[in-house]
Design a protein around this motif. Structure first.
Motif, PDB file in Angstrom:
ATOM      1  N   GLU A  38       0.814  -1.217   0.000  1.00 22.96           N
ATOM      2  CA  GLU A  38       0.000   0.000   0.000  1.00 22.96           C
ATOM      3  C   GLU A  38       0.849   1.269   0.000  1.00 22.96           C
ATOM      4  OE1 GLU A  38      -2.118  -3.349   2.134  1.00 22.96           O
ATOM      5  OE2 GLU A  38      -0.101  -2.439   2.160  1.00 22.96           O
ATOM      6  N   LEU A  39       2.120   1.154   0.383  1.00 18.29           N
ATOM      7  CA  LEU A  39       3.004   2.321   0.482  1.00 18.29           C
ATOM      8  C   LEU A  39       4.253   2.145  -0.375  1.00 18.29           C
ATOM      9  CD1 LEU A  39       2.803   2.901   4.354  1.00 18.29           C
ATOM     10  CD2 LEU A  39       1.459   4.017   2.565  1.00 18.29           C
ATOM     11  N   ALA A  40       4.124   1.395  -1.448  1.00 17.20           N
ATOM     12  CA  ALA A  40       5.299   1.025  -2.240  1.00 17.20           C
ATOM     13  C   ALA A  40       5.673   2.051  -3.302  1.00 17.20           C
ATOM     14  CB  ALA A  40       5.065  -0.326  -2.908  1.00 17.20           C
ATOM     15  N   HIS A  41       4.860   3.085  -3.492  1.00 16.37           N
ATOM     16  CA  HIS A  41       5.137   4.029  -4.584  1.00 16.37           C
ATOM     17  C   HIS A  41       5.033   5.474  -4.109  1.00 16.37           C
ATOM     18  CE1 HIS A  41       5.176   0.673  -7.366  1.00 16.37           C
ATOM     19  NE2 HIS A  41       4.023   0.273  -6.860  1.00 16.37           N
ATOM     20  N   PRO A  42       5.903   5.885  -3.201  1.00 12.96           N
ATOM     21  CA  PRO A  42       5.868   7.275  -2.732  1.00 12.96           C
ATOM     22  C   PRO A  42       6.489   8.239  -3.738  1.00 12.96           C
ATOM     23  CG  PRO A  42       7.693   6.119  -1.717  1.00 12.96           C
ATOM     24  CD  PRO A  42       6.946   5.094  -2.525  1.00 12.96           C
ATOM     25  N   ASP A  43       6.146   9.496  -3.582  1.00 10.85           N
ATOM     26  CA  ASP A  43       6.827  10.574  -4.296  1.00 10.85           C
ATOM     27  C   ASP A  43       7.908  11.088  -3.354  1.00 10.85           C
ATOM     28  OD1 ASP A  43       7.596  12.575  -5.971  1.00 10.85           O
ATOM     29  OD2 ASP A  43       5.731  13.702  -5.899  1.00 10.85           O
ATOM     30  N   LEU A  44       9.162  11.048  -3.788  1.00 15.80           N
ATOM     31  CA  LEU A  44      10.297  11.320  -2.907  1.00 15.80           C
ATOM     32  C   LEU A  44      11.027  12.588  -3.318  1.00 15.80           C
ATOM     33  CD1 LEU A  44      11.727   7.678  -2.884  1.00 15.80           C
ATOM     34  CD2 LEU A  44      10.354   8.746  -1.084  1.00 15.80           C
ATOM     35  N   PHE A  45      11.441  13.365  -2.321  1.00 13.88           N
ATOM     36  CA  PHE A  45      12.279  14.536  -2.593  1.00 13.88           C
ATOM     37  C   PHE A  45      13.105  14.818  -1.348  1.00 13.88           C
ATOM     38  CE2 PHE A  45      13.485  18.961  -3.218  1.00 13.88           C
ATOM     39  CZ  PHE A  45      13.824  18.964  -4.565  1.00 13.88           C
ATOM     40  N   SER A  63      -2.531   9.548   0.358  1.00 14.06           N
ATOM     41  CA  SER A  63      -3.180   9.356   1.648  1.00 14.06           C
ATOM     42  C   SER A  63      -2.496  10.088   2.803  1.00 14.06           C
ATOM     43  CB  SER A  63      -3.247   7.856   1.978  1.00 14.06           C
ATOM     44  OG  SER A  63      -1.951   7.264   1.883  1.00 14.06           O
ATOM     45  N   GLY A  64      -1.358  10.716   2.555  1.00 15.23           N
ATOM     46  CA  GLY A  64      -0.654  11.426   3.607  1.00 15.23           C
ATOM     47  C   GLY A  64       0.823  11.542   3.299  1.00 15.23           C
ATOM     48  N   GLN A  65       1.562  12.181   4.210  1.00  9.75           N
ATOM     49  CA  GLN A  65       2.993  12.386   4.010  1.00  9.75           C
ATOM     50  C   GLN A  65       3.753  12.058   5.287  1.00  9.75           C
ATOM     51  OE1 GLN A  65       0.932  15.381   3.362  1.00  9.75           O
ATOM     52  NE2 GLN A  65       0.508  14.413   1.379  1.00  9.75           N
ATOM     53  N   LEU A  66       4.974  11.577   5.077  1.00  8.04           N
ATOM     54  CA  LEU A  66       5.943  11.420   6.156  1.00  8.04           C
ATOM     55  C   LEU A  66       7.125  12.313   5.829  1.00  8.04           C
ATOM     56  CD1 LEU A  66       7.344  10.074   8.615  1.00  8.04           C
ATOM     57  CD2 LEU A  66       8.055   8.218   7.069  1.00  8.04           C
ATOM     58  N   HIS A  67       7.467  13.201   6.740  1.00  7.71           N
ATOM     59  CA  HIS A  67       8.614  14.079   6.558  1.00  7.71           C
ATOM     60  C   HIS A  67       9.647  13.771   7.628  1.00  7.71           C
ATOM     61  CE1 HIS A  67       6.027  17.270   4.283  1.00  7.71           C
ATOM     62  NE2 HIS A  67       6.260  16.175   3.583  1.00  7.71           N
ATOM     63  N   VAL A  68      10.886  13.527   7.189  1.00  9.42           N
ATOM     64  CA  VAL A  68      11.981  13.167   8.087  1.00  9.42           C
ATOM     65  C   VAL A  68      13.036  14.255   8.037  1.00  9.42           C
ATOM     66  CG1 VAL A  68      13.681  11.417   8.700  1.00  9.42           C
ATOM     67  CG2 VAL A  68      11.523  10.721   7.624  1.00  9.42           C
ATOM     68  N   LEU A  69      13.491  14.691   9.196  1.00  7.27           N
ATOM     69  CA  LEU A  69      14.552  15.686   9.315  1.00  7.27           C
ATOM     70  C   LEU A  69      15.747  15.022   9.981  1.00  7.27           C
ATOM     71  CD1 LEU A  69      15.530  18.705   9.249  1.00  7.27           C
ATOM     72  CD2 LEU A  69      14.611  18.868  11.585  1.00  7.27           C
ATOM     73  N   PRO A  91      -2.052   2.354   9.005  1.00  2.65           N
ATOM     74  CA  PRO A  91      -2.054   1.354  10.081  1.00  2.65           C
ATOM     75  C   PRO A  91      -0.673   1.191  10.702  1.00  2.65           C
ATOM     76  CG  PRO A  91      -3.268   0.555   8.174  1.00  2.65           C
ATOM     77  CD  PRO A  91      -2.607   1.826   7.735  1.00  2.65           C
ATOM     78  N   ALA A  92      -0.673   0.720  11.948  1.00  2.00           N
ATOM     79  CA  ALA A  92       0.577   0.656  12.719  1.00  2.00           C
ATOM     80  C   ALA A  92       1.631  -0.228  12.065  1.00  2.00           C
ATOM     81  CB  ALA A  92       0.278   0.160  14.143  1.00  2.00           C
ATOM     82  N   ASP A  93       1.230  -1.375  11.508  1.00  2.00           N
ATOM     83  CA  ASP A  93       2.220  -2.270  10.915  1.00  2.00           C
ATOM     84  C   ASP A  93       2.844  -1.663   9.672  1.00  2.00           C
ATOM     85  OD1 ASP A  93      -0.236  -2.470   9.611  1.00  2.00           O
ATOM     86  OD2 ASP A  93       0.061  -4.564   9.047  1.00  2.00           O
ATOM     87  N   GLN A  94       2.022  -0.975   8.861  1.00  2.00           N
ATOM     88  CA  GLN A  94       2.553  -0.311   7.671  1.00  2.00           C
ATOM     89  C   GLN A  94       3.474   0.845   8.067  1.00  2.00           C
ATOM     90  OE1 GLN A  94      -0.572   0.838   4.967  1.00  2.00           O
ATOM     91  NE2 GLN A  94      -1.614  -1.138   5.140  1.00  2.00           N
ATOM     92  N   THR A  95       3.064   1.598   9.074  1.00  2.00           N
ATOM     93  CA  THR A  95       3.862   2.735   9.529  1.00  2.00           C
ATOM     94  C   THR A  95       5.220   2.287  10.050  1.00  2.00           C
ATOM     95  OG1 THR A  95       1.865   3.997  10.095  1.00  2.00           O
ATOM     96  CG2 THR A  95       3.932   4.660  11.146  1.00  2.00           C
TER      97      THR A  95
END
Length: 256
Positions: A38-45, A63-69, A91-95
């Motif tokens: 379900e999360l195998a194709h993110p847009d990355l930058f 469905s949302g974004q994860l931002h890492v610093l 979901p927790a397992d995917q996250t």
């Protein structure tokens, strides 16, 4: 002010150009982690802050974004897509699996000191009409990436009076303001704005009230239609740098 929507004529889009990039992508450790389907194709930058220190990694989905610093204190992260920036929209397992992958990926990018500079330089080479980029490097294992760079929409130059420019403004859905000056000085008068319709993915436009369109020397509809093309090229279609960046990060992360 009421907003308008203009359909873009895709026959006016320049052709997609195949661009080849040779880059040092390191050991690709993140590729050993398999993302959930379900999360195998993110847009990355990825980019660094203005001081060139902290590294920002954006991992975006519909469905949302994860931002890492990543800075001197180590990695931190937050989400978009819920009311709480520390609450995942998945979901927790995917996250858990996404976070494992992302934290390895951001540290790999950080370890590749020249990667972001090389990607920026590759985009400049593309803009100059070249079809292959090879960086100056010490002997190391390099990888070849092929990217189909999407062509821009053909747009007319500004045909009204004076000068125009556009700038980001505060507001939802990535708005920009069209600024105008009738005397060919730096544009300073807002005459229209454009933003992204998040439901359709298409630009919307609206004229500012009280504009003297006779002085602008183009009708309101003509200006708004012209602004759609500018917004599409600069704020909807990914830039060459963003397209090269995504391909490189996908290769490092094992999803390309």
């Amino acid at each position: 002010m009421s907003d308008q929507h203009f359909e873009q004529d895709e026959t006016l889009r320049l052709p997609t150009i195949q661009f080849r990039v040779v880059l040092d992508l390191g050991p690709r450790l993140a590729a050993a982690v398999t993302l959930p389907a379900e999360l195998a194709h993110p847009d990355l930058f990825a980019d660094r802050d203005d001081e060139g220190g902290a590294l920002n990694l954006s991992i975006d989905f519909d469905s949302g974004q994860l931002h890492v610093l990543l800075d001197e204190a180590g990695p931190s992260f937050h989400y978009h897509g819920t009311s709480d920036p520390f609450e995942s929209p998945w979901p927790a397992d995917q996250t858990e699996k996404l976070l494992e992958w992302a934290l390895i990926l951001v540290q790999e990018i950080d370890a590749l000191d020249e990667l972001l500079d090389s990607i920026f330089e590759a985009a400049e080479w593309f803009e100059q009409g070249f079809t292959l980029y090879v960086p100056e490097t010490e002997p190391t294992q390099l990888e070849l990436i092929e990217v189909g760079i999407i062509g821009e929409l053909l747009t007319l130059p500004w045909l009204g009076s004076g000068r125009v420019d556009h700038e980001h403004v505060e507001g939802d859905n990535h708005p920009i303001a069209l600024l105008w000056n009738m005397n060919n000085d730096d544009p300073d008068t807002p005459i229209a704005r454009a933003w992204l319709d998040l439901e359709t993915g298409e630009p919307r436009t609206a004229a500012e009230p009280g504009v003297d369109w006779n002085a602008v020397a183009m009708s309101e509809d003509e200006v708004l239609e012209w602004l759609v093309g500018i917004y599409t090229n600069h704020h909807v279609a990914p830039t060459p740098e963003a397209q090269i960046m995504r391909a490189a990060l996908e290769r490092i992360g094992g999803i390309r």
